[in-house]
Write an enzyme that holds these catalytic residues in place. Structure first.
Site, PDB file in Angstrom:
ATOM      1  N   GLU A 183     -26.185 -21.712  -5.548  1.00  0.00           N
ATOM      2  CA  GLU A 183     -24.926 -21.962  -6.244  1.00  0.00           C
ATOM      3  C   GLU A 183     -25.055 -21.880  -7.764  1.00  0.00           C
ATOM      4  O   GLU A 183     -24.191 -22.388  -8.487  1.00  0.00           O
ATOM      5  CB  GLU A 183     -24.373 -23.331  -5.828  1.00  0.00           C
ATOM      6  CG  GLU A 183     -25.393 -24.440  -5.780  1.00  0.00           C
ATOM      7  CD  GLU A 183     -24.905 -25.688  -5.068  1.00  0.00           C
ATOM      8  OE1 GLU A 183     -23.694 -25.834  -4.861  1.00  0.00           O
ATOM      9  OE2 GLU A 183     -25.753 -26.539  -4.737  1.00  0.00           O
ATOM     10  N   HIS A 234     -20.952 -35.107  -1.989  1.00  0.00           N
ATOM     11  CA  HIS A 234     -19.596 -35.249  -2.524  1.00  0.00           C
ATOM     12  C   HIS A 234     -18.683 -36.090  -1.637  1.00  0.00           C
ATOM     13  O   HIS A 234     -17.508 -36.276  -1.968  1.00  0.00           O
ATOM     14  CB  HIS A 234     -18.969 -33.875  -2.758  1.00  0.00           C
ATOM     15  CG  HIS A 234     -19.608 -33.108  -3.881  1.00  0.00           C
ATOM     16  ND1 HIS A 234     -19.654 -33.587  -5.165  1.00  0.00           N
ATOM     17  CD2 HIS A 234     -20.235 -31.905  -3.899  1.00  0.00           C
ATOM     18  CE1 HIS A 234     -20.272 -32.702  -5.943  1.00  0.00           C
ATOM     19  NE2 HIS A 234     -20.647 -31.680  -5.195  1.00  0.00           N
ATOM     20  N   ARG A 236     -25.804 -33.178   4.375  1.00  0.00           N
ATOM     21  CA  ARG A 236     -26.095 -32.628   3.050  1.00  0.00           C
ATOM     22  C   ARG A 236     -26.510 -33.799   2.176  1.00  0.00           C
ATOM     23  O   ARG A 236     -25.726 -34.716   1.936  1.00  0.00           O
ATOM     24  CB  ARG A 236     -24.885 -31.917   2.432  1.00  0.00           C
ATOM     25  CG  ARG A 236     -25.201 -31.434   1.006  1.00  0.00           C
ATOM     26  CD  ARG A 236     -24.222 -30.432   0.465  1.00  0.00           C
ATOM     27  NE  ARG A 236     -22.937 -31.013   0.114  1.00  0.00           N
ATOM     28  CZ  ARG A 236     -21.985 -30.361  -0.573  1.00  0.00           C
ATOM     29  NH1 ARG A 236     -22.186 -29.107  -0.950  1.00  0.00           N
ATOM     30  NH2 ARG A 236     -20.838 -30.948  -0.839  1.00  0.00           N
ATOM     31  N   ASP A 264     -19.419 -24.032  -7.068  1.00  0.00           N
ATOM     32  CA  ASP A 264     -20.430 -24.073  -8.131  1.00  0.00           C
ATOM     33  C   ASP A 264     -20.902 -22.667  -8.489  1.00  0.00           C
ATOM     34  O   ASP A 264     -21.186 -22.383  -9.663  1.00  0.00           O
ATOM     35  CB  ASP A 264     -21.625 -24.928  -7.702  1.00  0.00           C
ATOM     36  CG  ASP A 264     -21.355 -26.420  -7.854  1.00  0.00           C
ATOM     37  OD1 ASP A 264     -20.623 -26.798  -8.787  1.00  0.00           O
ATOM     38  OD2 ASP A 264     -21.851 -27.206  -7.029  1.00  0.00           O
TER      39      ASP A 264
END
Length: 276
Positions: free
Chosen positions: A148, A46, A72, A174
């Site tokens: 998630e 993200h 990540r 999430d």
């Protein structure tokens, strides 16, 4: 091989605090690493425009300190996983792991044979980790799978049995959506959300895995550590810049309002009487 400081903390029963890099800027990565975090994570999922070449520049910047470089990845893709590991990532967080098959794909891509199927070619990882990187990478590199989704919750025990996984990392937004809640901090106080996070914590503890959680900030991280979580971020570079800028402007605006008060509005003019 260079020891993984975060794994050393876990062996002592201590939690690890990480910084979250969303900008992908190597200078900011270097600043955060020098601030003293246990680790700094580069968010390729993200973060804004963090391409592989930007990720390696950030890994190099973090490596100027003893802060653990983490990533990540955007998805559970062995190709992306191999790239950041060969570039020197010492910790990996993989999103949306829903079942044992997903977890096995993560573990296989992260671990050298016979534990996994990672191809040998550590390139920069040898410069950072040491000439004996291949011999010890399976023990030192952190591999966390994100929980998630409802499917991930339902399969926790099966995921936990997959060899090569070090722990779970909760993605609270999430997870909230998966539970039918808005992806907002207020949802994290919902009893259903709290129960889901507690389940992840309990399964991790019962299977010898590390429980991690993406906190809402420093105070929340302290609360999570008190509950038994062993890894959490305490704010991204973007959030901290935004909060710092807003606080500075508020201070100046309040001082300016006192020094230069707005003029008082004059009373309404009285109507003029006309002579008869």
């Amino acid at each position: 091989m260079r020891p993984n400081k975060i794994k050393a903390l876990w062996r002592q029963g201590k939690p690890a605090v990480i910084g979250w890099l969303s900008s992908g800027n190597p200078y900011i990565a270097e600043i955060m690493a020098n601030a003293g975090y246990d680790g700094v994570l580069i968010d390729m999922q993200h973060g804004m425009g963090i391409t592989p070449d930007k990720a390696i520049a950030c890994l190099q910047a973090i490596s100027t300190t003893d802060t653990v470089p983490m990533v990540r990845v955007p998805w559970n893709d062995p190709l992306q996983i191999q790239y950041v590991l060969d570039a020197g990532a010492y910790g990996l967080v993989v999103p949306l792991v829903n079942n044992a098959e997903d977890a096995a794909r993560v573990a296989g891509a992260c671990r050298y044979p016979p534990m996994g199927f990672r191809s040998v070619g550590p390139n920069r990882a040898r410069l950072y980790g040491g000439a004996d990187y291949f011999q010890h990478a399976n023990e030192e590199v952190i591999v966390l799978v994100m929980i998630e989704t409802q499917e991930g919750l339902d399969n926790l025990e099966k995921i936990a049995k997959v060899p090569g996984i070090d722990g779970f990392y909760i993605g609270p937004s999430d997870l909230a959506v998966a539970l039918g809640l808005p992806p907002a901090p207020d949802s994290f106080k919902n009893p259903r959300h709290i129960a889901a996070c507690q389940r992840v914590l309990d399964v991790a503890n019962s299977t010898g895995l590390v429980p991690g959680h993406h906190s809402a900030g420093p105070e929340d991280a302290v609360r999570l550590f008190d509950l038994g979580f062993k890894l959490s971020q305490i704010g991204s570079d973007v959030v901290m810049v935004s909060a710092g800028a807003a606080a500075a402007l508020k201070t100046v605006a309040e001082a300016r309002a006192k020094a230069y008060p707005a003029p008082k509005a004059r009373g309404a003019a009285r109507p003029t009487r006309r002579r008869a």
